[in-house]
Design a protein around this motif. Structure first.
Motif, short mmCIF file in Angstrom:
data_model
loop_
_atom_site.label_atom_id
_atom_site.label_comp_id
_atom_site.label_asym_id
_atom_site.label_seq_id
_atom_site.Cartn_x
_atom_site.Cartn_y
_atom_site.Cartn_z
N LEU A 26 0.88 -1.17 0.00
CA LEU A 26 0.00 0.00 0.00
C LEU A 26 0.92 1.22 0.00
O LEU A 26 1.75 1.37 0.90
CB LEU A 26 -0.87 0.01 1.26
N THR A 27 0.77 2.08 -1.01
CA THR A 27 1.67 3.23 -1.12
C THR A 27 0.90 4.53 -1.00
O THR A 27 -0.29 4.62 -1.34
CB THR A 27 2.41 3.21 -2.47
N ARG A 28 1.61 5.52 -0.49
CA ARG A 28 1.04 6.88 -0.39
C ARG A 28 2.15 7.84 -0.82
O ARG A 28 3.24 7.78 -0.26
CB ARG A 28 0.62 7.14 1.05
N ASP A 29 1.84 8.65 -1.81
CA ASP A 29 2.85 9.60 -2.33
C ASP A 29 4.14 8.87 -2.67
O ASP A 29 5.24 9.34 -2.35
CB ASP A 29 3.13 10.71 -1.30
N GLY A 30 3.99 7.68 -3.27
CA GLY A 30 5.17 6.96 -3.74
C GLY A 30 5.93 6.20 -2.66
O GLY A 30 6.94 5.55 -2.94
N GLU A 31 5.43 6.24 -1.44
CA GLU A 31 6.12 5.55 -0.36
C GLU A 31 5.26 4.40 0.16
O GLU A 31 4.04 4.54 0.28
CB GLU A 31 6.38 6.54 0.78
N THR A 32 5.92 3.28 0.47
CA THR A 32 5.20 2.13 1.02
C THR A 32 4.85 2.39 2.49
O THR A 32 5.75 2.60 3.31
CB THR A 32 6.06 0.86 0.91
N VAL A 33 3.56 2.36 2.80
CA VAL A 33 3.14 2.61 4.18
C VAL A 33 2.53 1.38 4.84
O VAL A 33 2.20 1.38 6.03
CB VAL A 33 2.12 3.78 4.26
N GLY A 34 2.36 0.32 4.03
CA GLY A 34 1.78 -0.90 4.56
C GLY A 34 1.60 -1.89 3.42
O GLY A 34 2.16 -1.71 2.33
N ALA A 35 0.86 -2.97 3.68
CA ALA A 35 0.60 -3.95 2.63
C ALA A 35 -0.65 -4.74 2.99
O ALA A 35 -1.01 -4.84 4.18
CB ALA A 35 1.78 -4.90 2.46
N VAL A 36 -1.28 -5.27 1.97
CA VAL A 36 -2.43 -6.14 2.17
C VAL A 36 -2.08 -7.54 1.67
O VAL A 36 -1.33 -7.68 0.69
CB VAL A 36 -3.70 -5.60 1.45
N GLY A 37 -2.59 -8.55 2.35
CA GLY A 37 -2.41 -9.93 1.91
C GLY A 37 -3.75 -10.63 1.88
O GLY A 37 -4.53 -10.48 2.84
N VAL A 38 -4.01 -11.34 0.80
CA VAL A 38 -5.31 -12.03 0.64
C VAL A 38 -5.05 -13.49 0.32
O VAL A 38 -4.18 -13.80 -0.51
CB VAL A 38 -6.14 -11.38 -0.48
N SER A 39 -5.81 -14.39 0.96
CA SER A 39 -5.62 -15.82 0.70
C SER A 39 -6.89 -16.59 1.00
O SER A 39 -7.65 -16.22 1.90
CB SER A 39 -4.49 -16.36 1.59
N ALA A 40 -7.09 -17.64 0.23
CA ALA A 40 -8.13 -18.67 0.42
C ALA A 40 -8.74 -19.12 -0.89
O ALA A 40 -9.43 -20.14 -0.94
CB ALA A 40 -9.24 -18.25 1.37
N GLY A 41 -8.52 -18.35 -1.97
CA GLY A 41 -9.04 -18.76 -3.27
C GLY A 41 -7.93 -19.25 -4.16
O GLY A 41 -6.86 -19.64 -3.68
N SER A 42 -8.19 -19.28 -5.46
CA SER A 42 -7.09 -19.50 -6.41
C SER A 42 -6.20 -18.27 -6.32
O SER A 42 -6.61 -17.22 -5.80
CB SER A 42 -7.65 -19.65 -7.82
N VAL A 43 -4.99 -18.38 -6.81
CA VAL A 43 -4.09 -17.22 -6.76
C VAL A 43 -4.70 -16.06 -7.55
O VAL A 43 -4.63 -14.91 -7.11
CB VAL A 43 -2.69 -17.60 -7.27
N ASP A 44 -5.32 -16.34 -8.66
CA ASP A 44 -5.97 -15.27 -9.43
C ASP A 44 -7.05 -14.58 -8.62
O ASP A 44 -7.15 -13.34 -8.64
CB ASP A 44 -6.61 -15.85 -10.71
N GLU A 45 -7.86 -15.35 -7.93
CA GLU A 45 -8.90 -14.75 -7.08
C GLU A 45 -8.28 -13.91 -5.96
O GLU A 45 -8.75 -12.81 -5.65
CB GLU A 45 -9.79 -15.84 -6.48
N ASP A 46 -7.23 -14.46 -5.35
CA ASP A 46 -6.56 -13.73 -4.27
C ASP A 46 -6.05 -12.37 -4.77
O ASP A 46 -6.21 -11.35 -4.11
CB ASP A 46 -5.36 -14.53 -3.73
N VAL A 47 -5.44 -12.39 -5.95
CA VAL A 47 -4.89 -11.15 -6.51
C VAL A 47 -6.02 -10.17 -6.84
O VAL A 47 -5.91 -8.96 -6.56
CB VAL A 47 -4.04 -11.45 -7.76
N THR A 48 -7.11 -10.68 -7.40
CA THR A 48 -8.26 -9.82 -7.73
C THR A 48 -8.78 -9.11 -6.48
O THR A 48 -9.04 -7.89 -6.49
CB THR A 48 -9.40 -10.67 -8.34
N VAL A 49 -8.91 -9.86 -5.41
CA VAL A 49 -9.42 -9.27 -4.16
C VAL A 49 -8.40 -8.30 -3.57
O VAL A 49 -8.76 -7.21 -3.09
CB VAL A 49 -9.78 -10.39 -3.15
#
Lengths: 135, 135, 135, 135
Positions: D100-123
């Protein structure tokens, strides 16, 4: 309703009986729906590595809600879940773990280890069959 | 001669029977002379923390070649084995683990957990007695 | 019936609200009856160590089926469960973890951490109260 | 400025909404710029293995400063980062974690899991979009 020790013991007895039939001593573990061990038996002459492997197969079946055999293809190099086995405290990605279901809900799982994967799956299936038929 | 699964199962059955007699559901684990699990049972309604604790009590009895109750005093602050519980992958320093001996030699151990320490020791002693009398 | 995400979120919201009321930012974790995380929130300005501590308090409440505050006396030097905190993957033996019960059965637990133990317990109790009243 | 709990919660809500839209229950984790958990939600019916996987995907995105999908090719057998997944306490090398970036700087991140990798990425992408648009 929760999996009882009596049910877990019947699952193990059925696994042990099938292991004796095919002449391959096995480790058989049964976990509840949270992946926590309910009962375990290591047959005389079976390898010690399979203590952890059988328990982790059962636990993996709970955490993934799948037979561990279903993870083998998806975790090969190049496949989408390559590297999965290192996660969630260690997952087993080959056959021998199968969920135990009641009325369509997962209430526990059995894990079998010490033979070839085919033998492990055969014994796990016999253990599951004993659970499905009697409850 | 090595501890067999049949023997381990008899030890567990005796523990379960004593636990029922005193009205306290328990986790009972039996390990071989290497500290590796041979059989395990978690009685309905007993706490999940005791899965690990019962197995580690049995394992500690093998690694230290002592009942775990004998470690309580020596591991208090100021005593000579203070801090012991962190070592060897985790040792339990309160009662409930007891070696199983045959002809003066340690061939395995039983670990019991889920009640008060006194209850755990009572159940473990009943389990050991079943082993000493029958084999 | 299993603890739902909506229920877990209500528990966390009630904890956060109480934490705001007493002016102490907190970490609040909710786990299911297997000790597995369902929802978590770390309030702005609360310490990072409490991520693990709040989750382990909730997990300990499941594994021991007790409020973690009940473990404090029994795990002191000289008391019968001295050393318990090293077992079962790490248990928390001071207050802030409380089971969530429905019809007398444990269906999950909440863990709160980042303040004094008294503050943690106060917030956890408010979170539990929101669960008991609404479900 | 640091990622707030309110922002993390908005990210999770957007992920949950997208997961509902595609009909796949997910685990969604948000971590800060140190990789430490800020908020987490496990949707009803999603697999338990993904608790750890979603949090580790978010953490990996911080530790590598990359979407986890970018690690898949480089960690295959024969590729230059082969074995990376074992390091830094466990890294996830397939898609579903995004900074998760703000003004070009990384301030955090999100991780999603439980579906296919494509579904995880979509979410995960829907969750990131909610962050970029609103803050």
């Amino acid at each position: 309703m929760r999996l009882t020790l009596a049910e877990a013991q019947r699952v193990i007895d059925a696994g042990v009986k099938e292991a004796e039939r095919i002449g391959r001593p096995m480790n058989v573990a049964v976990v509840d729906d949270g992946g926590h061990l309910v009962a375990f038996a290591r047959m005389d002459g079976s390898i010690k590595a399979s203590i952890d492997i059988s328990a982790k197969k059962a636990r993996t079946s709970i955490l993934m809600n799948l037979p561990t055999a279903d993870l083998a293809d998806a975790t090969q190099p190049g496949a989408e879940l390559y590297g999965l086995e290192h996660l969630s405290g260690g997952l087993v990605t080959f056959g021998g773990g199968i969920p135990l279901t009641r009325d369509g809900e997962t209430v526990g799982a059995v894990g079998v280890s010490a033979g070839s994967v085919d033998e492990d799956v055969t014994v796990a299936q016999a253990a599951v069959a004993a659970f499905q038929n009697r409850t």
